[in-house]
Design a protein around this motif. Sequence first.
Motif, mmCIF file in Angstrom:
data_model
loop_
_atom_site.group_PDB
_atom_site.id
_atom_site.type_symbol
_atom_site.label_atom_id
_atom_site.label_comp_id
_atom_site.label_asym_id
_atom_site.label_seq_id
_atom_site.Cartn_x
_atom_site.Cartn_y
_atom_site.Cartn_z
ATOM 1 N N SER A 199 -5.004 -1.354 -1.423
ATOM 2 C CA SER A 199 -4.027 -2.448 -1.316
ATOM 3 C C SER A 199 -3.816 -3.074 -2.681
ATOM 4 O O SER A 199 -4.775 -3.255 -3.446
ATOM 5 C CB SER A 199 -4.523 -3.515 -0.341
ATOM 6 O OG SER A 199 -4.720 -2.957 0.938
ATOM 7 N N HIS A 253 -3.282 -2.087 3.072
ATOM 8 C CA HIS A 253 -3.582 -0.812 3.712
ATOM 9 C C HIS A 253 -3.972 -1.090 5.162
ATOM 10 O O HIS A 253 -4.752 -2.009 5.427
ATOM 11 C CB HIS A 253 -4.723 -0.122 2.958
ATOM 12 C CG HIS A 253 -4.988 1.256 3.419
ATOM 13 N ND1 HIS A 253 -5.746 1.526 4.527
ATOM 14 C CD2 HIS A 253 -4.578 2.447 2.933
ATOM 15 C CE1 HIS A 253 -5.807 2.821 4.712
ATOM 16 N NE2 HIS A 253 -5.108 3.415 3.752
ATOM 17 N N PRO A 254 -3.450 -0.338 6.129
ATOM 18 C CA PRO A 254 -3.700 -0.640 7.545
ATOM 19 C C PRO A 254 -5.182 -0.668 7.928
ATOM 20 O O PRO A 254 -5.564 -1.396 8.841
ATOM 21 C CB PRO A 254 -2.970 0.464 8.304
ATOM 22 C CG PRO A 254 -2.284 1.300 7.308
ATOM 23 C CD PRO A 254 -2.585 0.802 5.952
ATOM 24 N N GLU A 255 -6.006 0.104 7.222
ATOM 25 C CA GLU A 255 -7.448 0.100 7.503
ATOM 26 C C GLU A 255 -8.214 -0.736 6.482
ATOM 27 O O GLU A 255 -9.435 -0.750 6.492
ATOM 28 C CB GLU A 255 -7.967 1.539 7.507
ATOM 29 C CG GLU A 255 -7.329 2.379 8.596
ATOM 30 C CD GLU A 255 -7.532 3.869 8.370
ATOM 31 O OE1 GLU A 255 -8.395 4.237 7.550
ATOM 32 O OE2 GLU A 255 -6.820 4.644 9.014
ATOM 33 N N ARG A 256 -7.455 -1.417 5.617
ATOM 34 C CA ARG A 256 -8.032 -2.198 4.516
ATOM 35 C C ARG A 256 -9.005 -1.342 3.698
ATOM 36 O O ARG A 256 -10.057 -1.804 3.254
ATOM 37 C CB ARG A 256 -8.712 -3.465 5.012
ATOM 38 C CG ARG A 256 -7.794 -4.504 5.634
ATOM 39 C CD ARG A 256 -6.718 -5.039 4.722
ATOM 40 N NE ARG A 256 -7.138 -6.006 3.747
ATOM 41 C CZ ARG A 256 -7.107 -7.322 3.912
ATOM 42 N NH1 ARG A 256 -6.685 -7.823 5.049
ATOM 43 N NH2 ARG A 256 -7.506 -8.119 2.954
ATOM 44 N N ALA A 257 -8.622 -0.079 3.505
ATOM 45 C CA ALA A 257 -9.450 0.857 2.753
ATOM 46 C C ALA A 257 -9.619 0.366 1.316
ATOM 47 O O ALA A 257 -8.670 -0.116 0.694
ATOM 48 C CB ALA A 257 -8.809 2.242 2.744
ATOM 49 N N SER A 258 -10.811 0.471 0.798
ATOM 50 C CA SER A 258 -11.059 0.132 -0.601
ATOM 51 C C SER A 258 -10.118 0.939 -1.491
ATOM 52 O O SER A 258 -9.844 2.110 -1.209
ATOM 53 C CB SER A 258 -12.503 0.466 -0.978
ATOM 54 O OG SER A 258 -13.306 -0.664 -0.875
ATOM 55 N N GLY A 270 -1.682 6.682 1.286
ATOM 56 C CA GLY A 270 -2.989 6.206 0.837
ATOM 57 C C GLY A 270 -3.297 6.586 -0.595
ATOM 58 O O GLY A 270 -4.457 6.644 -1.002
ATOM 59 N N HIS A 285 0.866 -1.179 0.000
ATOM 60 C CA HIS A 285 0.000 0.000 0.000
ATOM 61 C C HIS A 285 0.902 1.228 0.000
ATOM 62 O O HIS A 285 2.118 1.118 0.148
ATOM 63 C CB HIS A 285 -0.950 0.003 1.209
ATOM 64 C CG HIS A 285 -0.269 0.167 2.521
ATOM 65 N ND1 HIS A 285 0.399 -0.874 3.147
ATOM 66 C CD2 HIS A 285 -0.126 1.243 3.330
ATOM 67 C CE1 HIS A 285 0.904 -0.442 4.284
ATOM 68 N NE2 HIS A 285 0.607 0.843 4.421
#
Length: 157
Positions: free
Chosen positions: A133, A125-130, A100, A96
């Motif tokens: 990743s 991505h640490p928040e698994r954001a759409s 971001g 990632h």
Amino acid sequence: MDLKLELLVLPVSDVGRAKAFYETAGFRLDLEKAVSENWHVAHFTPPGSECSILIGKGITSAAPGSVQGLYLVVTDIQAARAELVARGVEVSEVFHDAAGIIYHSHADGDVVHDGAGQERLAGPHPERASYGSFATFSDPDGNGWVLQEVTRRAPGR
């Protein structure tokens, strides 16, 4: 008006080798036809996709390996990567961007940052954001693919 992207032509140097790669990667072979030693095509569809690829001999003047930035959207980047690796495909580690930033493809086949100073970090991505990743792989000729995790579509999609 609906415009649906249906087919992408990928230049390859060896149809048999490319065909074996895409079969190994789990793409469905929809059609193969050889009319002569100068014209041979194979039509594949990635699992779950409505868009297909066409590889072959005698179908494009583009250089083998010149197509880059073919995005395959997945809902679980780690599971998708693990499945491809288990099938024998060399896939980068999941990564990632530190800021971001969404990636795009560069002419040399690598996925690059949108601006100077961004940094590619290991892992999802640490928040698994759409859209946040990624993992990459290439076919035997160097045509470049990007796995991108999308769990929630942006508005309008």
